[in-house]
Design an enzyme around this catalytic site. Sequence first.
Site, PDB file in Angstrom:
ATOM      1  N   GLY A 272       0.786  -1.226   0.000  1.00 34.44           N
ATOM      2  CA  GLY A 272       0.000   0.000   0.000  1.00 34.44           C
ATOM      3  C   GLY A 272       0.815   1.271   0.000  1.00 34.44           C
ATOM      4  O   GLY A 272       0.247   2.365  -0.085  1.00 34.44           O
TER       5      GLY A 272
ATOM      6  N   SER B 201       5.585 -10.556  -5.877  1.00 32.78           N
ATOM      7  CA  SER B 201       4.392 -10.425  -6.704  1.00 32.78           C
ATOM      8  C   SER B 201       4.564  -9.340  -7.761  1.00 32.78           C
ATOM      9  O   SER B 201       5.474  -8.520  -7.699  1.00 32.78           O
ATOM     10  CB  SER B 201       3.181 -10.085  -5.824  1.00 32.78           C
ATOM     11  OG  SER B 201       3.392  -8.845  -5.172  1.00 32.78           O
ATOM     12  N   ARG B 202       3.644  -9.360  -8.716  1.00 28.73           N
ATOM     13  CA  ARG B 202       3.537  -8.278  -9.695  1.00 28.73           C
ATOM     14  C   ARG B 202       2.438  -7.326  -9.259  1.00 28.73           C
ATOM     15  O   ARG B 202       1.545  -7.689  -8.492  1.00 28.73           O
ATOM     16  CB  ARG B 202       3.189  -8.832 -11.075  1.00 28.73           C
ATOM     17  CG  ARG B 202       4.284  -9.705 -11.692  1.00 28.73           C
ATOM     18  CD  ARG B 202       3.924 -10.036 -13.125  1.00 28.73           C
ATOM     19  NE  ARG B 202       4.907 -10.902 -13.752  1.00 28.73           N
ATOM     20  CZ  ARG B 202       6.037 -10.480 -14.306  1.00 28.73           C
ATOM     21  NH1 ARG B 202       6.323  -9.190 -14.295  1.00 28.73           N
ATOM     22  NH2 ARG B 202       6.869 -11.335 -14.871  1.00 28.73           N
TER      23      ARG B 202
ATOM     24  N   THR C 233      -3.352  -3.889  -9.139  1.00 30.99           N
ATOM     25  CA  THR C 233      -3.938  -2.559  -9.099  1.00 30.99           C
ATOM     26  C   THR C 233      -2.962  -1.547  -8.508  1.00 30.99           C
ATOM     27  O   THR C 233      -3.322  -0.396  -8.302  1.00 30.99           O
ATOM     28  CB  THR C 233      -5.253  -2.551  -8.289  1.00 30.99           C
ATOM     29  OG1 THR C 233      -4.969  -2.987  -6.953  1.00 30.99           O
ATOM     30  CG2 THR C 233      -6.266  -3.485  -8.903  1.00 30.99           C
TER      31      THR C 233
ATOM     32  N   ASP D 196      -8.877  -5.009   1.918  1.00 31.72           N
ATOM     33  CA  ASP D 196      -8.043  -6.142   2.311  1.00 31.72           C
ATOM     34  C   ASP D 196      -8.522  -6.653   3.664  1.00 31.72           C
ATOM     35  O   ASP D 196      -8.245  -6.060   4.705  1.00 31.72           O
ATOM     36  CB  ASP D 196      -6.574  -5.723   2.413  1.00 31.72           C
ATOM     37  CG  ASP D 196      -5.988  -5.378   1.063  1.00 31.72           C
ATOM     38  OD1 ASP D 196      -5.611  -6.317   0.343  1.00 31.72           O
ATOM     39  OD2 ASP D 196      -5.919  -4.183   0.728  1.00 31.72           O
TER      40      ASP D 196
ATOM     41  N   SER E 114      -2.504 -14.951   3.105  1.00 30.90           N
ATOM     42  CA  SER E 114      -1.776 -14.607   1.889  1.00 30.90           C
ATOM     43  C   SER E 114      -0.292 -14.436   2.159  1.00 30.90           C
ATOM     44  O   SER E 114       0.565 -15.018   1.479  1.00 30.90           O
ATOM     45  CB  SER E 114      -2.351 -13.322   1.282  1.00 30.90           C
ATOM     46  OG  SER E 114      -1.534 -12.822   0.249  1.00 30.90           O
TER      47      SER E 114
ATOM     48  N   LYS F 276      -2.760   0.689   3.325  1.00 29.29           N
ATOM     49  CA  LYS F 276      -3.655  -0.400   3.727  1.00 29.29           C
ATOM     50  C   LYS F 276      -3.983  -0.362   5.210  1.00 29.29           C
ATOM     51  O   LYS F 276      -5.127  -0.559   5.618  1.00 29.29           O
ATOM     52  CB  LYS F 276      -3.012  -1.748   3.381  1.00 29.29           C
ATOM     53  CG  LYS F 276      -3.039  -2.106   1.921  1.00 29.29           C
ATOM     54  CD  LYS F 276      -2.475  -3.507   1.718  1.00 29.29           C
ATOM     55  CE  LYS F 276      -2.457  -3.897   0.255  1.00 29.29           C
ATOM     56  NZ  LYS F 276      -1.911  -5.258   0.055  1.00 29.29           N
TER      57      LYS F 276
END
Length: 504
Positions: free
Chosen positions: A180, A206-207, A210, A268, A276, A300
Site C-alpha cells: 500500500g 508479486s507483480r 492494481t 483487504d 496470503s 492499507k
Amino acid sequence: MKGGQSLSALRARRLGVVAPGAAFVFLRSDCGVCRSEGFDARAQVEIHHKGRSVTATLFHVISDILESDEAGLSEAAWQQLGLEQGDVVTVTHAPPLASFSIVRRRVFGGRIDDEGAREVIADVVAQQYSDIHLAAFLTDCSATPLDEPEMIALTRAMVETGDRLHWNQAPIVDKHCVGGLPGNRTTPIIVSIVAAFGLTMPKTSSRGITSPAGTADVMETLAPVNLSLTAMRRVVEREGGCIVWGGSVHLAPSDDILIRVSRALDFDAQGPMVASVLSKKIAAGSTHVVIDIPVGPSVKVRSEKAAASLATSLASVAQAFGVRTRIIKTDGRQPVGRGVGPALEARDVVAVLRGEPDAPQDLRDRAVTLAGAVLELAGAVEAGKGTKTAREVLDDGRAWKKFLRIAEAQGGLREPPVAPHTRAVTASTDGLVAAIDCRKLARVAKLAGAPGAPAAGAEIHKRIGDPVTMGEPLLTLHAETPGELDYAIAFLLGEPDIFMLTTP
C-alpha cells in the site's frame, strides 16, 4: 447426450481477450449448443479439449464476429487448454460448486474448519470459482473476520494446494511488506545485504495488479524473474538469494487469485491477508520472516490499533507453523524513494546499492533497518547490532556485488527503460508539504501506464515538511505514450489534494 450434457463440437477461435486470471467463452446466442443446453449469459460452463478442461464464464454474442459453430475464447482459457487455432472443443454445464455451500454457511454464522478450507481453496486453484464467487467469499471474510483457527486453516489449505520448497540448510529467511506504500522497494536491497552476509533468502515476489509496481515488476527491468523452481533453486544454491516472480513457481497459487479480486474490490480483509502473507513464506520453506507494516492515513493499514491487531494475527498464525517472525511498524504517511513505477523504482534501488551520493536516503535507511532485523532474527548478529552490520555490508560494496551476481545468475543484468514522454506538475502556491495521499499518487502512476508500461510512473520531488514555492515541481509524470500522459494529467487536475500544502 451423456449424463444430460451436450457433447456438440465447436471450433475454437482465439479472440485475444485479455483478462488476467479469468477464463471467458463467447458463443452466438442462436448457436445449437446454447439453444439445446439453455446456456444463459454469464453462466459458468466447462470447456473440454483432449483431456483438459477449464471453467469459464459464458457471454452471448449477437453479431457476426463468430460463426454459429465457433467458440470464442479468452487468452486465459486458450492457454489453459493448450489450444491451436481451429481445434475442436466441447462446452458443457459446469458441475455444481459444492464447496460454495461452505461459504454460504459462513455467511449465516458458520465457521470454516480445515476440511472446509481445503475444499474451497482446491476449487479456487482449479479455477472453479468465478470472480462473483471469490468476491462473495472475500466480502464475507471482511464483514465477519476470520478467527485464529480459521486463519490457520486457510493458510494451511493455501500451502497444500501448491508446490513447496525444502532446503538443506537453515535458517531460511524472508521479508515481506503488507503493501500500500508507493515506492517502498526495499526487497532487492535487503536480499543483496542478507545474502552477501551469508544467509539464505529465496525471495518470491508479486507483480502489481492494481498497484503501479510489484517487486517482480521492478526486478524484471533489471533481470529476468520468470524462473522455474529448478532454476530458482540453482540461483539460490549458487548465490544464497534470488528475486523471482512467485507466479512462475506455483507456490500457494490461490494467493494470486484472491489478491486479484481483493484489489479489484479495493479492500483487504485481515484474515485472508494473513493467510496470503504466510502461505507464500511457508511454501517457500522460510523459517524466519520479518514483516513490514506501513501505517498511515492513505495506505492499507491506517491506524496503530489496526496495525497491532494485524501484527498479533501474523505472529500467532506463523507460530502455529513453526515460523519465527519479527514485525516492524513503519511510517506510511508518504512514498519511499523518488520513483513510483517499475523502472523508476529500479533506478532508486540501484542508486542505493551502488552508494550513489544522490540515492534516496529514506529508501536506504528503511532497507538497512529491515535487513538488520532479518540478521538479528536469524541469529546471525547480536541483538541491537543488525542495523549497523547491514549498513556496513551496503557501504563497503558487498551488497552491490551480490546483487550483480544474483542478476547474472537469473539471466543477466539489463538497463531499465526510459519513458519518452515526461511532464512536470508544479505547485500552484507557496507553502509547506503537510501531507501526501499515497492512494491517489499510486493511481496517477497507474494512469500514466505503470506497471504495464515499465518506464511509466511518477517521480516525486517533494516530501512532507519540504518548503515549496509557486511553480516549483512537485512531481514529474513519465509515460510511454502521449495519451497516457494526458490521462494522468487530467486526473491530477481533478485531484489537487494529492500534495496538501499549508502556509509556512
